[in-house]
Design a protein around this motif. Structure first.
Motif, mmCIF file in Angstrom:
data_model
loop_
_atom_site.group_PDB
_atom_site.id
_atom_site.type_symbol
_atom_site.label_atom_id
_atom_site.label_comp_id
_atom_site.label_asym_id
_atom_site.label_seq_id
_atom_site.Cartn_x
_atom_site.Cartn_y
_atom_site.Cartn_z
ATOM 1 N N ARG A 1 0.843 -1.186 0.000
ATOM 2 C CA ARG A 1 0.000 0.000 0.000
ATOM 3 C C ARG A 1 0.880 1.239 0.000
ATOM 4 N NH1 ARG A 1 -2.607 -2.289 4.266
ATOM 5 N NH2 ARG A 1 -4.622 -3.267 3.896
ATOM 6 N N ASN A 2 0.473 2.214 -0.756
ATOM 7 C CA ASN A 2 1.142 3.507 -0.720
ATOM 8 C C ASN A 2 2.616 3.409 -1.075
ATOM 9 O OD1 ASN A 2 1.011 6.313 -0.351
ATOM 10 N ND2 ASN A 2 1.883 6.152 1.698
ATOM 11 N N GLU A 3 2.980 2.396 -1.868
ATOM 12 C CA GLU A 3 4.399 2.239 -2.193
ATOM 13 C C GLU A 3 4.821 3.260 -3.244
ATOM 14 O OE1 GLU A 3 5.463 -1.545 -3.962
ATOM 15 O OE2 GLU A 3 3.470 -1.717 -4.835
ATOM 16 N N VAL A 4 6.108 3.529 -3.271
ATOM 17 C CA VAL A 4 6.656 4.478 -4.230
ATOM 18 C C VAL A 4 6.621 3.844 -5.609
ATOM 19 C CG1 VAL A 4 8.648 5.865 -4.853
ATOM 20 C CG2 VAL A 4 8.148 5.409 -2.451
ATOM 21 N N LYS A 5 5.973 4.523 -6.555
ATOM 22 C CA LYS A 5 5.868 3.990 -7.903
ATOM 23 C C LYS A 5 5.652 5.139 -8.882
ATOM 24 C CE LYS A 5 0.846 3.292 -8.115
ATOM 25 N NZ LYS A 5 0.650 4.033 -9.382
ATOM 26 N N ALA B 1 -2.983 -1.389 11.375
ATOM 27 C CA ALA B 1 -1.715 -1.953 11.843
ATOM 28 C C ALA B 1 -0.578 -1.580 10.929
ATOM 29 C CB ALA B 1 -1.841 -3.482 11.941
ATOM 30 N N TYR B 2 -0.876 -1.539 9.638
ATOM 31 C CA TYR B 2 0.161 -1.192 8.660
ATOM 32 C C TYR B 2 0.719 0.195 8.937
ATOM 33 C CZ TYR B 2 2.321 -0.264 4.148
ATOM 34 O OH TYR B 2 3.208 0.053 3.156
ATOM 35 N N SER C 1 8.362 6.793 5.619
ATOM 36 C CA SER C 1 8.556 5.635 4.761
ATOM 37 C C SER C 1 7.430 4.654 4.969
ATOM 38 C CB SER C 1 9.896 4.953 5.073
ATOM 39 O OG SER C 1 9.971 3.694 4.430
ATOM 40 N N SER C 2 6.991 4.061 3.882
ATOM 41 C CA SER C 2 5.948 3.057 3.995
ATOM 42 C C SER C 2 6.524 1.711 4.383
ATOM 43 C CB SER C 2 5.222 2.923 2.647
ATOM 44 O OG SER C 2 6.120 2.488 1.666
#
Length: 594
Positions: A247-251, A358-359, A367-368
């Motif tokens: 989720r919400n990763e850098v891309k 929780a994530y 940072s994710s």
């Protein structure tokens, strides 16, 4: 060129060829980038080659009959997309160059730069049809620049990337003014994604390419030691499956930062013949095109670029946000085509945390993927996040269909596997070891808890992946060294790392107790480099913490020899030297770790 209002013969032929080429393009585009399908790509290339030659040879007639510049740009853009798809399918650098050449030509000649209405009144005066047409062309230009940016980033054309980012930003602003009733919210999100991606990717601007460079990654002094393994079974990396899902990763577009780093690390660094084939964009914007028949791009340019000094790159299937069933289907397809002397690399970067709340508790605000507490905390991840025997592929919820278990991968151990897992639950995949169905697998598993200096903002992307693909940058980030580090100091540090990895390779290749699983893949340059960087990563993290806690350290199975363990003096000494050179020795614990 026109008779009684009827289009010329050349224009009718052009339109017919466009329709035929577009159908072939759609078939080629919709095919997965693995498991064959090259014949569709070849047919599409052939169709667009014919179309391109027609517009070159009959440009005057076509323009007189109403051919517009954006239509030429559309044809060239499709050719660039086919080249890029071929690069993803075959990992041929010349195909990436081909995409860049066509995209650069489209951009520099302004094929999509149709003038937009200056304001709403002008739009109304121009008529609804013209306004709609202008908006469609504007969307084509936006999508084109986004595609061009991906290719420029992979080519590591920093100046071109900066220029294109500025152009994309200004184009979105211009579009909002020119078409006030149109919502460009999705393009503002694209710009936000792009800024985040480039900030994470370009933190240390003086760093070397992530690709395998014979000048820096091959150590001639160890070639004889490595050659001894050639008398036994030797496996070559020919196929790789790369995927990440957070989720919400850098891309940017459908390329995540983790897969972006990993795919480059599985390529040879091109030599001069590739590097001189393209030029940087001009500083002051697009070049005016005064040449009349301005489509003179050599469609065969990239096929004539060759580099006989380098082997071919391993092929990669890059899968964006797959379901578990999709990933299984890809693996099954690729395994069916594996040759007897090849090994499949499976790289999975995914969260072990399915619960949204929780994530976010586990992730820091910067940072994710990193832990917000003290670097020396040994707290386990929240126990309420659910089972820790899988990684999680899915956008919402925590249902079983989204869970990837180690048992899901065991059927593929009928073939030689090199498995890299970057996840909080990577340890679960230890279950594969000794449960294989035919071939012993090699496993590199990330730490359960990412490490960071207290109060230091961590970068984005997987820390373990960062060490495997850019170890010098990962070390600097871990130690809290800012990106504005002096270039000479950074270059000296890279030389120390170069010597360290050369020494690690010598120890490993001369080790008597090296497990056969590692021995049969050590001659492969890409896999050997991953193993050496794993040794470096494990030792750095070992000395980063004051006490030994396994959750902070990566794991490999089968075990590597004790001679390359973090406690070994030959492994420790270069890291101590590196920390001293960068004046961060006080951030490590060399004295009380023996």
């Amino acid at each position: 060129a026109m008779a009684d209002g009827e289009p010329s013969g050349a224009y009718r032929e052009f339109k017919a060829l466009v329709e035929a080429a577009d159908r072939k393009f759609a078939r080629a585009r919709d095919l997965p980038l693995y498991g064959g399908g090259d014949h569709h790509s070849r047919k599409a290339f052939k169709a667009y080659t014919r179309l391109w030659r027609l517009q070159q040879d009959r440009r005057r007639d076509l323009v007189a009959a109403g051919l517009r510049r954006w239509e030429i740009g559309e044809v060239a853009s499709r050719i660039g997309q086919l080249y890029y798809a071929r690069y993803l399918r075959t990992a041929e650098p010349r195909s990436l160059v081909g995409a860049y050449v066509f995209y650069e030509a489209i951009y520099s000649r302004g094929y999509f730069a149709a003038p937009a209405p200056a304001n709403a009144n002008a739009s109304a005066a121009a008529g609804g049809g013209a306004k709609h047409q202008g908006l469609l062309i504007r969307y084509k230009e936006l999508r084109f620049i986004a595609r061009f940016l991906v290719v420029a980033m992979l080519m590591r054309r920093a100046e071109a990337v900066d220029h294109l980012v500025a152009r994309l930003r200004s184009l979105v602003q211009e579009s909002k003014s020119a078409y006030p009733k149109t919502n460009f919210k999705e393009w503002k999100q694209v710009l936000q994604e792009l800024d985040r991606f480039l900030k994470a990717d370009g933190a240390y601007k003086g760093s070397r390419s992530l690709r395998y460079d014979n000048l820096f990654d091959s150590y001639a002094s160890n070639l004889a030691s490595i050659a001894r393994f050639h008398s036994k079974r030797v496996l070559k990396l020919k196929e790789a499956v790369l995927t990440s899902y957070h989720r919400n990763e850098v891309k940017f577009t459908e390329l995540t930062l983790d897969t972006f780093r990993m795919l480059q690390s599985l390529e040879w660094e091109p030599t001069g013949s590739y590097q001189i084939a393209v030029k940087e964009l001009t500083e002051n914007g697009t070049m005016s095109d005064q040449s009349g028949p301005s489509g003179l791009i050599d469609i065969h340019l990239s096929t004539e670029i060759s580099d006989g000094n380098l082997p071919s790159n391993p092929q990669r299937a890059i899968i964006y946000h797959p379901t578990v069933s999709h990933l299984m289907a890809v693996l099954a397809t690729i395994c069916e085509e594996l040759s007897q002397d090849s090994i499949l690399l499976i790289y999975i970067s995914a969260s072990g945390l399915a619960d949204q709340n929780a994530y976010h508790k586990y992730a820091s605000s910067s940072s994710s993927r990193s832990r917000p507490a003290s670097a020396f905390s040994i707290d386990k991840p929240n126990s309420h996040t659910g089972s820790d025997d899988h990684v999680w592929l899915g956008p919402r919820g925590n249902g079983g269909p989204n869970n990837l278990y180690p048992e899901d991968l065991i059927p593929f151990t009928r073939y030689p596997l090199f498995l890299v897992i970057d996840s909080e639950n990577s340890h679960a995949f230890k279950a594969i070891h000794n449960a294989e169905k035919g071939e012993p697998a090699a496993l590199l598993l990330s730490p359960r808890i990412a490490s960071a200096m207290p109060g230091v903002e961590s970068g984005n992307g997987g820390q373990f992946t960062y060490f495997l693909t850019a170890p010098m940058q990962a070390f600097c980030q871990l130690a809290g060294i800012t990106p504005d580090i002096d270039s000479d100091t950074y270059a000296n540090a890279e030389n120390i790392l170069f010597s360290a990895l050369e020494q690690y390779e010598e120890i490993l290749s001369t080790s008597v107790g090296l497990n056969i699983v590692w021995g049969q893949i050590l001659p492969d340059p890409f896999l050997r480099r991953l193993i050496l960087r794993f040794i470096f990563c494990r030792a750095v993290l070992f000395y980063f913490h004051p006490e030994e806690h396994g959750e902070h350290l990566p794991t490999c199975l089968p075990s590597l020899p004790e001679s390359v363990s973090p406690n070994a003096k030959a492994i420790k000494t270069p890291i101590l030297l590196l920390a001293e050179n960068l004046v961060v020795s006080n951030r490590f614990h060399f004295g009380n770790r023996t």
